[in-house]
Design a protein around this motif. Structure first.
Motif, PDB file in Angstrom:
ATOM      1  N   LEU A 175      35.609  38.114  45.832  1.00 46.21           N
ATOM      2  CA  LEU A 175      35.781  36.516  45.736  1.00 46.21           C
ATOM      3  C   LEU A 175      34.419  35.914  46.418  1.00 46.21           C
ATOM      4  N   LEU A 176      33.969  34.839  45.764  1.00 47.16           N
ATOM      5  CA  LEU A 176      32.812  33.923  46.271  1.00 47.16           C
ATOM      6  C   LEU A 176      33.360  33.209  47.290  1.00 47.16           C
ATOM      7  N   ASP A 177      32.824  33.348  48.401  1.00 45.50           N
ATOM      8  CA  ASP A 177      33.066  32.523  49.557  1.00 45.50           C
ATOM      9  C   ASP A 177      34.388  32.452  50.250  1.00 45.50           C
ATOM     10  N   ASP A 178      35.166  33.716  49.903  1.00 43.77           N
ATOM     11  CA  ASP A 178      36.298  34.098  50.000  1.00 43.77           C
ATOM     12  C   ASP A 178      37.504  33.242  49.484  1.00 43.77           C
ATOM     13  N   ASP A 179      36.991  32.450  48.311  1.00 43.41           N
ATOM     14  CA  ASP A 179      37.821  31.531  47.636  1.00 43.41           C
ATOM     15  C   ASP A 179      38.544  32.266  46.373  1.00 43.41           C
ATOM     16  N   PRO A 180      39.741  32.326  46.334  1.00 44.87           N
ATOM     17  CA  PRO A 180      40.575  33.064  45.233  1.00 44.87           C
ATOM     18  C   PRO A 180      40.226  32.333  43.843  1.00 44.87           C
ATOM     19  N   ALA A 181      39.838  31.330  43.837  1.00 44.89           N
ATOM     20  CA  ALA A 181      39.443  30.628  42.594  1.00 44.89           C
ATOM     21  C   ALA A 181      38.261  30.960  41.807  1.00 44.89           C
ATOM     22  N   TYR A 182      37.594  31.957  42.683  1.00 41.19           N
ATOM     23  CA  TYR A 182      36.035  32.607  42.148  1.00 41.19           C
ATOM     24  C   TYR A 182      36.327  34.026  42.065  1.00 41.19           C
ATOM     25  N   LYS A 183      36.689  34.532  41.377  1.00 43.96           N
ATOM     26  CA  LYS A 183      36.890  36.132  41.169  1.00 43.96           C
ATOM     27  C   LYS A 183      35.652  36.640  40.553  1.00 43.96           C
ATOM     28  N   ILE A 184      35.004  37.474  40.862  1.00 48.88           N
ATOM     29  CA  ILE A 184      33.856  38.237  40.139  1.00 48.88           C
ATOM     30  C   ILE A 184      34.068  39.564  40.165  1.00 48.88           C
ATOM     31  N   LYS A 185      33.815  40.190  38.872  1.00 45.36           N
ATOM     32  CA  LYS A 185      33.815  41.575  38.815  1.00 45.36           C
ATOM     33  C   LYS A 185      32.307  41.981  38.298  1.00 45.36           C
ATOM     34  N   GLY A 186      32.201  43.427  38.802  1.00 46.46           N
ATOM     35  CA  GLY A 186      30.738  44.179  38.466  1.00 46.46           C
ATOM     36  C   GLY A 186      30.890  45.236  38.495  1.00 46.46           C
ATOM     37  N   ILE A 187      29.784  45.937  37.898  1.00 48.55           N
ATOM     38  CA  ILE A 187      29.705  47.572  37.999  1.00 48.55           C
ATOM     39  C   ILE A 187      28.332  47.780  38.149  1.00 48.55           C
ATOM     40  N   ILE A 188      28.150  48.542  39.518  1.00 47.90           N
ATOM     41  CA  ILE A 188      26.987  48.845  40.191  1.00 47.90           C
ATOM     42  C   ILE A 188      26.462  49.990  39.430  1.00 47.90           C
ATOM     43  N   ASP A 189      25.400  50.268  38.945  1.00 50.85           N
ATOM     44  CA  ASP A 189      24.935  51.339  38.600  1.00 50.85           C
ATOM     45  C   ASP A 189      24.871  52.598  39.537  1.00 50.85           C
ATOM     46  N   ARG A 190      24.269  52.405  40.605  1.00 52.04           N
ATOM     47  CA  ARG A 190      24.218  53.293  41.665  1.00 52.04           C
ATOM     48  C   ARG A 190      24.151  52.634  42.842  1.00 52.04           C
ATOM     49  N   ILE A 191      24.691  53.426  43.853  1.00 52.22           N
ATOM     50  CA  ILE A 191      24.521  52.804  45.502  1.00 52.22           C
ATOM     51  C   ILE A 191      24.059  53.964  46.254  1.00 52.22           C
ATOM     52  N   ASP A 192      22.917  53.886  47.099  1.00 49.67           N
ATOM     53  CA  ASP A 192      22.536  54.711  48.117  1.00 49.67           C
ATOM     54  C   ASP A 192      22.773  54.230  49.446  1.00 49.67           C
ATOM     55  N   ASN A 231      21.697  51.051  56.136  1.00 43.62           N
ATOM     56  CA  ASN A 231      20.596  50.637  55.084  1.00 43.62           C
ATOM     57  C   ASN A 231      20.899  50.716  53.696  1.00 43.62           C
ATOM     58  N   TRP A 232      21.431  50.081  52.819  1.00 45.90           N
ATOM     59  CA  TRP A 232      21.787  50.203  51.323  1.00 45.90           C
ATOM     60  C   TRP A 232      20.667  49.763  50.335  1.00 45.90           C
ATOM     61  N   LYS A 233      21.052  50.675  49.222  1.00 45.35           N
ATOM     62  CA  LYS A 233      20.187  50.568  47.953  1.00 45.35           C
ATOM     63  C   LYS A 233      21.077  50.088  46.850  1.00 45.35           C
ATOM     64  N   ILE A 234      20.935  49.045  45.870  1.00 45.75           N
ATOM     65  CA  ILE A 234      21.698  48.902  44.729  1.00 45.75           C
ATOM     66  C   ILE A 234      20.506  49.144  43.701  1.00 45.75           C
ATOM     67  N   HIS A 235      20.871  50.171  42.842  1.00 43.60           N
ATOM     68  CA  HIS A 235      20.101  50.528  41.923  1.00 43.60           C
ATOM     69  C   HIS A 235      20.749  49.974  40.395  1.00 43.60           C
ATOM     70  N   ASP A 236      19.899  49.621  39.536  1.00 45.74           N
ATOM     71  CA  ASP A 236      20.402  49.159  38.148  1.00 45.74           C
ATOM     72  C   ASP A 236      19.403  49.756  37.153  1.00 45.74           C
ATOM     73  N   TYR A 237      19.618  50.415  36.406  1.00 43.54           N
ATOM     74  CA  TYR A 237      19.128  50.986  35.021  1.00 43.54           C
ATOM     75  C   TYR A 237      18.867  50.001  33.914  1.00 43.54           C
ATOM     76  N   LYS A 238      17.769  49.809  33.470  1.00 43.48           N
ATOM     77  CA  LYS A 238      17.492  48.877  32.312  1.00 43.48           C
ATOM     78  C   LYS A 238      16.776  49.842  31.581  1.00 43.48           C
ATOM     79  N   THR A 239      17.535  49.592  30.124  1.00 44.75           N
ATOM     80  CA  THR A 239      16.936  50.286  28.903  1.00 44.75           C
ATOM     81  C   THR A 239      16.135  49.705  28.031  1.00 44.75           C
TER      82      THR A 239
END
Length: 264
Positions: free
Chosen positions: A125-142, A148-156
């Motif tokens: 939820l954006l700003d913990d507001d149930p009116a704004y629900k977002i879905k996504g798929i992260i290619d990879r997380i380290d 300390n985290w890393k979000i990876h995205d592969y672009k072809t």
């Protein structure tokens, strides 16, 4: 009323409201796809296989990954894949996939990153507001074990982001917001794009202020789409070169024939 959005659905609306309506409101789904999208899926799956093996304590040879790519290509190939350039064949794209995978393998061997998850689905939820629900798929997380985290995205695709464009990109910023909602201990998160046709990566980070701006702008975009739906507004098509890659010609009022690039 739509209850859940994604970066992809919002971008679809901005590029062509008609396509957004066909896909997300009318829920018209077709098997048709362009060769570039098909190629991207197979490369993603092959790299996912690679890192799943790495997570299991193995370091598979490149030949094994290329065999996976070949097997996936054969298994999932179908007749409704469009190629828009007369001078290119399916074999050209298959070979491009091999080149991207081999280049990535050489550049990142021996794969010492501490991979936590591949194809990680987030719903938040954006700003913990149930009116704004977002879905996504992260290619990879380290994760390095110290917050300390890393979000990876592969672009072809052919185009690579400049540093300036990456610093303004909202897709991975939304992923960061979603990941932070799941985590208890965060010192830092960096965002990494891998542009596989170029063999380069672009790294960016976001401040709390940046993330607040992304959340605010995304909510505004969602409000705009919902307002259009609620008020019975027209989702007009936006004719452009990208229409050649669209499989909604039969539904689109801007077209009078079926897309000639998709053949039965």
């Amino acid at each position: 009323m739509l209850e859940r959005f994604s970066h992809s659905s919002i971008q679809t609306y901005k590029k062509c409201p008609a396509k957004f309506k066909f896909r997300y409101i009318d829920k018209i789904h077709k098997k048709d796809e362009g060769i570039e999208a098909f190629l991207g899926k197979r490369i993603h799956e092959s790299i996912e296989y690679l890192y799943e093996r790495v997570k299991s304590g193995f370091r598979p040879p490149l030949d094994e990954i290329l065999k996976v790519h070949k097997s996936l290509w054969k298994e999932k190939w179908h007749r409704r894949i469009a190629i828009f350039y007369d001078h290119k064949s399916p074999r050209d794209y298959f070979s491009l996939g091999e080149e991207c995978i081999a280049r990535y393998y050489r550049n990142h061997y021996p794969f010492k990153d501490n991979v936590i998850s591949n194809e990680h689905e987030i719903v938040f939820l954006l700003d913990d507001d149930p009116a704004y629900k977002i879905k996504g798929i992260i290619d990879r997380i380290d994760h390095d074990g110290n917050g300390n985290w890393k979000i990876h995205d592969y672009k072809t695709g052919k185009r690579a982001l400049t540093q300036k464009a990456a610093d303004k990109d909202t897709q991975l910023a939304l992923y960061q917001i979603g990941l932070m909602n799941e985590l208890e201990h965060v010192n830092s998160i960096i965002l990494i794009w891998h542009f596989l046709q170029h063999g380069i990566q672009v790294i960016s980070s976001r401040t709390e202020s940046n993330l607040s701006d992304v959340s605010r702008k995304t909510k505004k975009e969602i409000d705009n789409i919902r307002g259009q739906i609620k008020n019975g507004g027209k989702f007009e098509p936006k004719p452009m070169i990208l229409c050649n890659w669209c499989y909604y010609w039969e539904e689109c009022p801007a077209q009078s024939i079926s897309n000639p690039y998709f053949r039965n």
